[in-house]
Design a protein around this motif. Structure first.
Motif, PDB file in Angstrom:
ATOM      1  N   GLN A  78       0.835  -1.200   0.000  1.00  0.00           N
ATOM      2  CA  GLN A  78       0.000   0.000   0.000  1.00  0.00           C
ATOM      3  C   GLN A  78       0.872   1.252   0.000  1.00  0.00           C
ATOM      4  O   GLN A  78       0.586   2.212  -0.697  1.00  0.00           O
ATOM      5  CB  GLN A  78      -0.922  -0.010   1.215  1.00  0.00           C
ATOM      6  CG  GLN A  78      -1.944   1.091   1.208  1.00  0.00           C
ATOM      7  CD  GLN A  78      -2.884   0.969   2.381  1.00  0.00           C
ATOM      8  OE1 GLN A  78      -2.490   0.546   3.460  1.00  0.00           O
ATOM      9  NE2 GLN A  78      -4.129   1.357   2.179  1.00  0.00           N
ATOM     10  N   ARG A  79       1.947   1.192   0.743  1.00  0.00           N
ATOM     11  CA  ARG A  79       2.869   2.323   0.801  1.00  0.00           C
ATOM     12  C   ARG A  79       3.507   2.586  -0.553  1.00  0.00           C
ATOM     13  O   ARG A  79       3.631   3.721  -0.981  1.00  0.00           O
ATOM     14  CB  ARG A  79       3.941   2.016   1.842  1.00  0.00           C
ATOM     15  CG  ARG A  79       4.758   3.170   2.266  1.00  0.00           C
ATOM     16  CD  ARG A  79       5.489   2.778   3.536  1.00  0.00           C
ATOM     17  NE  ARG A  79       6.763   3.442   3.560  1.00  0.00           N
ATOM     18  CZ  ARG A  79       7.781   3.043   4.249  1.00  0.00           C
ATOM     19  NH1 ARG A  79       7.704   1.944   4.953  1.00  0.00           N
ATOM     20  NH2 ARG A  79       8.888   3.720   4.255  1.00  0.00           N
ATOM     21  N   SER A  80       3.906   1.507  -1.249  1.00  0.00           N
ATOM     22  CA  SER A  80       4.531   1.680  -2.563  1.00  0.00           C
ATOM     23  C   SER A  80       3.503   2.137  -3.608  1.00  0.00           C
ATOM     24  O   SER A  80       3.847   2.845  -4.540  1.00  0.00           O
ATOM     25  CB  SER A  80       5.227   0.400  -3.018  1.00  0.00           C
ATOM     26  OG  SER A  80       4.285  -0.613  -3.282  1.00  0.00           O
ATOM     27  N   ASN A  81       2.239   1.746  -3.446  1.00  0.00           N
ATOM     28  CA  ASN A  81       1.200   2.189  -4.381  1.00  0.00           C
ATOM     29  C   ASN A  81       0.883   3.667  -4.194  1.00  0.00           C
ATOM     30  O   ASN A  81       0.476   4.331  -5.138  1.00  0.00           O
ATOM     31  CB  ASN A  81      -0.075   1.369  -4.211  1.00  0.00           C
ATOM     32  CG  ASN A  81       0.057  -0.024  -4.773  1.00  0.00           C
ATOM     33  OD1 ASN A  81       0.925  -0.291  -5.594  1.00  0.00           O
ATOM     34  ND2 ASN A  81      -0.792  -0.922  -4.317  1.00  0.00           N
ATOM     35  N   ASN A  82       1.082   4.186  -2.988  1.00  0.00           N
ATOM     36  CA  ASN A  82       0.791   5.591  -2.711  1.00  0.00           C
ATOM     37  C   ASN A  82       1.948   6.507  -3.082  1.00  0.00           C
ATOM     38  O   ASN A  82       1.763   7.704  -3.198  1.00  0.00           O
ATOM     39  CB  ASN A  82       0.444   5.788  -1.233  1.00  0.00           C
ATOM     40  CG  ASN A  82      -0.884   5.148  -0.888  1.00  0.00           C
ATOM     41  OD1 ASN A  82      -1.723   4.955  -1.755  1.00  0.00           O
ATOM     42  ND2 ASN A  82      -1.079   4.823   0.378  1.00  0.00           N
ATOM     43  N   SER A  83       3.139   5.958  -3.289  1.00  0.00           N
ATOM     44  CA  SER A  83       4.278   6.791  -3.666  1.00  0.00           C
ATOM     45  C   SER A  83       4.298   6.953  -5.180  1.00  0.00           C
ATOM     46  O   SER A  83       3.861   6.078  -5.919  1.00  0.00           O
ATOM     47  CB  SER A  83       5.583   6.160  -3.167  1.00  0.00           C
ATOM     48  OG  SER A  83       5.808   4.927  -3.804  1.00  0.00           O
ATOM     49  N   PRO A  84       4.813   8.075  -5.656  1.00  0.00           N
ATOM     50  CA  PRO A  84       4.862   8.288  -7.110  1.00  0.00           C
ATOM     51  C   PRO A  84       5.748   7.256  -7.788  1.00  0.00           C
ATOM     52  O   PRO A  84       6.818   6.920  -7.303  1.00  0.00           O
ATOM     53  CB  PRO A  84       5.446   9.689  -7.261  1.00  0.00           C
ATOM     54  CG  PRO A  84       5.787  10.169  -5.908  1.00  0.00           C
ATOM     55  CD  PRO A  84       5.358   9.158  -4.903  1.00  0.00           C
ATOM     56  N   VAL A  94       0.176   4.230 -16.345  1.00  0.00           N
ATOM     57  CA  VAL A  94      -1.103   3.667 -15.936  1.00  0.00           C
ATOM     58  C   VAL A  94      -1.791   4.658 -15.029  1.00  0.00           C
ATOM     59  O   VAL A  94      -1.215   5.080 -14.021  1.00  0.00           O
ATOM     60  CB  VAL A  94      -0.901   2.317 -15.189  1.00  0.00           C
ATOM     61  CG1 VAL A  94      -2.233   1.757 -14.731  1.00  0.00           C
ATOM     62  CG2 VAL A  94      -0.162   1.341 -16.062  1.00  0.00           C
ATOM     63  N   PRO A  95      -3.018   5.071 -15.364  1.00  0.00           N
ATOM     64  CA  PRO A  95      -3.727   6.007 -14.494  1.00  0.00           C
ATOM     65  C   PRO A  95      -3.918   5.422 -13.092  1.00  0.00           C
ATOM     66  O   PRO A  95      -4.088   4.219 -12.914  1.00  0.00           O
ATOM     67  CB  PRO A  95      -5.079   6.189 -15.191  1.00  0.00           C
ATOM     68  CG  PRO A  95      -4.885   5.689 -16.576  1.00  0.00           C
ATOM     69  CD  PRO A  95      -3.776   4.707 -16.526  1.00  0.00           C
ATOM     70  N   GLN A  96      -3.880   6.293 -12.078  1.00  0.00           N
ATOM     71  CA  GLN A  96      -4.014   5.870 -10.686  1.00  0.00           C
ATOM     72  C   GLN A  96      -5.311   5.099 -10.446  1.00  0.00           C
ATOM     73  O   GLN A  96      -5.338   4.169  -9.677  1.00  0.00           O
ATOM     74  CB  GLN A  96      -3.966   7.106  -9.764  1.00  0.00           C
ATOM     75  CG  GLN A  96      -3.961   6.787  -8.292  1.00  0.00           C
ATOM     76  CD  GLN A  96      -2.690   6.097  -7.828  1.00  0.00           C
ATOM     77  OE1 GLN A  96      -1.628   6.306  -8.412  1.00  0.00           O
ATOM     78  NE2 GLN A  96      -2.776   5.315  -6.800  1.00  0.00           N
ATOM     79  N   SER A  97      -6.382   5.461 -11.163  1.00  0.00           N
ATOM     80  CA  SER A  97      -7.674   4.784 -10.956  1.00  0.00           C
ATOM     81  C   SER A  97      -7.661   3.327 -11.398  1.00  0.00           C
ATOM     82  O   SER A  97      -8.478   2.544 -10.958  1.00  0.00           O
ATOM     83  CB  SER A  97      -8.776   5.536 -11.702  1.00  0.00           C
ATOM     84  OG  SER A  97      -8.477   5.565 -13.094  1.00  0.00           O
ATOM     85  N   PHE A  98      -6.698   2.936 -12.257  1.00  0.00           N
ATOM     86  CA  PHE A  98      -6.619   1.551 -12.726  1.00  0.00           C
ATOM     87  C   PHE A  98      -5.670   0.702 -11.894  1.00  0.00           C
ATOM     88  O   PHE A  98      -5.595  -0.496 -12.074  1.00  0.00           O
ATOM     89  CB  PHE A  98      -6.173   1.504 -14.187  1.00  0.00           C
ATOM     90  CG  PHE A  98      -7.216   2.001 -15.137  1.00  0.00           C
ATOM     91  CD1 PHE A  98      -7.093   3.230 -15.734  1.00  0.00           C
ATOM     92  CD2 PHE A  98      -8.329   1.223 -15.408  1.00  0.00           C
ATOM     93  CE1 PHE A  98      -8.068   3.695 -16.596  1.00  0.00           C
ATOM     94  CE2 PHE A  98      -9.298   1.670 -16.281  1.00  0.00           C
ATOM     95  CZ  PHE A  98      -9.176   2.923 -16.872  1.00  0.00           C
ATOM     96  N   ARG A  99      -4.926   1.322 -10.987  1.00  0.00           N
ATOM     97  CA  ARG A  99      -3.973   0.563 -10.168  1.00  0.00           C
ATOM     98  C   ARG A  99      -4.716  -0.162  -9.058  1.00  0.00           C
ATOM     99  O   ARG A  99      -5.663   0.314  -8.511  1.00  0.00           O
ATOM    100  CB  ARG A  99      -2.930   1.496  -9.554  1.00  0.00           C
ATOM    101  CG  ARG A  99      -2.034   2.081 -10.614  1.00  0.00           C
ATOM    102  CD  ARG A  99      -0.949   2.892 -10.010  1.00  0.00           C
ATOM    103  NE  ARG A  99      -0.201   3.548 -11.072  1.00  0.00           N
ATOM    104  CZ  ARG A  99       0.560   4.584 -10.891  1.00  0.00           C
ATOM    105  NH1 ARG A  99       0.720   5.094  -9.686  1.00  0.00           N
ATOM    106  NH2 ARG A  99       1.190   5.121 -11.895  1.00  0.00           N
ATOM    107  N   VAL A 100      -4.210  -1.351  -8.758  1.00  0.00           N
ATOM    108  CA  VAL A 100      -4.829  -2.182  -7.708  1.00  0.00           C
ATOM    109  C   VAL A 100      -4.130  -1.967  -6.405  1.00  0.00           C
ATOM    110  O   VAL A 100      -2.998  -1.778  -6.268  1.00  0.00           O
ATOM    111  CB  VAL A 100      -4.767  -3.675  -8.102  1.00  0.00           C
ATOM    112  CG1 VAL A 100      -5.368  -4.527  -7.006  1.00  0.00           C
ATOM    113  CG2 VAL A 100      -5.454  -3.897  -9.415  1.00  0.00           C
TER     114      VAL A 100
END
Length: 100
Positions: A78-84, A94-100
């Protein structure tokens, strides 16, 4: 008479730290695999058992609780998904809305 004790063996000896627990969520005994409502749980490794199953509980503690490991892994993801994310010229953005 002198008894030789291997220090490495003593250091690796790790006994459970059991506490009495009422399991509110679905839980199963690690000995008999039956549903567990009231029993004991190791605070270190998460081993659970009924009181009647205590003679079959292993003495050695398995180490860190799998639930704690999973929580840590999920928090890191989750931390890595929230970092740029660094963009590469060879990979599409990949747009942020498509990331899991």
């Amino acid at each position: 008479f002198v008894e030789y004790v291997d220090k490495a063996t003593l250091a690796s000896t790790n006994h459970h730290s059991f506490v009495r627990k009422t399991f509110i969520t679905l839980a199963f005994c690690d000995v008999c695999k039956k549903l567990l409502f009231q029993g004991f749980r190791c605070e270190t490794c998460g081993f659970r058992y009924h009181q009647r199953c205590s003679p079959k509980v292993p003495i050695q503690c398995g180490g860190v609780d799998d639930d704690l490991i999973m929580a840590y892994i999920l928090s890191q993801q989750q931390r890595s998904n929230n970092s740029p994310q660094p963009s590469s010229p060879h990979s599409p953005t990949v747009p942020q809305s498509f990331r899991v």
